[in-house]
Design a protein around this motif. Structure first.
Motif, PDB file in Angstrom:
ATOM      1  N   HIS A  24       0.806  -1.219   0.000  1.00  0.00           N
ATOM      2  CA  HIS A  24       0.000   0.000   0.000  1.00  0.00           C
ATOM      3  C   HIS A  24       0.844   1.277   0.000  1.00  0.00           C
ATOM      4  CE1 HIS A  24      -3.408   2.615   0.707  1.00  0.00           C
ATOM      5  NE2 HIS A  24      -2.849   3.067   1.811  1.00  0.00           N
ATOM      6  N   ALA A  76      -6.028   1.410  -2.944  1.00  0.00           N
ATOM      7  CA  ALA A  76      -7.149   1.199  -2.032  1.00  0.00           C
ATOM      8  C   ALA A  76      -7.426  -0.285  -1.826  1.00  0.00           C
ATOM      9  CB  ALA A  76      -8.394   1.901  -2.559  1.00  0.00           C
ATOM     10  N   PHE A  80      -7.185  -1.804   1.808  1.00  0.00           N
ATOM     11  CA  PHE A  80      -8.319  -2.455   2.471  1.00  0.00           C
ATOM     12  C   PHE A  80      -7.893  -3.778   3.100  1.00  0.00           C
ATOM     13  CE2 PHE A  80     -12.113  -5.154   2.557  1.00  0.00           C
ATOM     14  CZ  PHE A  80     -12.938  -4.360   3.347  1.00  0.00           C
ATOM     15  N   LEU A  83      -6.460  -2.876   6.284  1.00  0.00           N
ATOM     16  CA  LEU A  83      -7.475  -2.429   7.234  1.00  0.00           C
ATOM     17  C   LEU A  83      -8.175  -3.593   7.921  1.00  0.00           C
ATOM     18  CD1 LEU A  83      -9.183  -0.094   8.472  1.00  0.00           C
ATOM     19  CD2 LEU A  83     -10.731  -0.369   6.520  1.00  0.00           C
ATOM     20  N   MET A 100      -9.298   5.908   5.006  1.00  0.00           N
ATOM     21  CA  MET A 100      -9.943   5.375   3.810  1.00  0.00           C
ATOM     22  C   MET A 100     -11.006   6.344   3.288  1.00  0.00           C
ATOM     23  SD  MET A 100     -12.003   1.761   3.317  1.00  0.00           S
ATOM     24  CE  MET A 100     -13.306   2.216   4.455  1.00  0.00           C
TER      25      MET A 100
END
Length: 194
Positions: A24, A76, A80, A83, A100
């Motif tokens: 990321h 993203a 994710f 996350l 986000m």
């Protein structure tokens, strides 16, 4: 009892990058660079001396919007995956959701800017001030999202290697593990932040 931050340091899948090497942070450079360059070219298109130069700058900015949106979608996706490794309900998780939200809102604004411009990608008068303002708002959101991403990595240690792994990078050749070649004592403490 296992430390709650442990799962947030490990990748949920190889698609998110190896342990200690998350993808990321590497991928976010594409949209940040593309969108920043797009804003610079948009402003340049308004200051260009000739209509042809203004059109070229605006057209290049339009392409950079698209490249940024595609790069953001890739970033993203792996973000994710990072996350979902954070324990829900924690401060780190809430920070991740806000990170986000800022970035997806900015991506949406840049995508809207791209769609609005598609009928005239190289206006001879340069990019309109309204479209530049839209991009500046989106860029501010990217800045806020980046700040929150820094909080996730540097304050909460999300996807950062544990301290034992980090310490291996500070062992000088020819010294014993545990020896401190920098002269710091093991009793040195880091001040706690409230």
């Amino acid at each position: 009892m296992a430390h709650p931050v442990g799962p947030a340091k490990r990748p949920t899948t190889l698609l998110a990058g190896r342990y200690g090497h998350p993808l990321h942070p590497a991928l976010v450079a594409v949209p940040i660079g593309a969108w920043t360059s797009s804003v610079v070219l948009d402003i340049g298109s308004r200051l260009a001396g000739s209509p042809a130069s203004a059109a070229v700058a605006a057209h290049a900015a339009w392409w950079l919007l698209a490249i940024g949106v595609l790069g953001a979608l890739a970033a993203a996706t792996v973000g994710f995956l990072d996350l979902v490794a954070i324990p829900p309900g924690t401060r780190a998780w809430r920070t991740g959701l806000l990170h986000m939200s800022c970035n997806l809102t900015a991506t949406t604004l840049f995508a809207v800017g791209w769609v609005v411009r598609r009928d005239d990608v190289g206006p001879s008068g340069g990019t309109s001030w309204g479209q530049i303002l839209l991009s500046l708002v989106a860029l501010a959101l990217i800045g806020a999202g980046g700040y929150l991403g820094g909080e996730l990595a540097y304050r909460y240690g999300v996807r950062v290697a544990d301290e034992g792994t980090q310490a291996t990078g500070f062992v000088a050749p020819g010294t014993q593990p545990g020896a401190d070649p920098a002269g710091f004592s093991s009793s040195t403490s880091i001040p706690k932040e409230s």
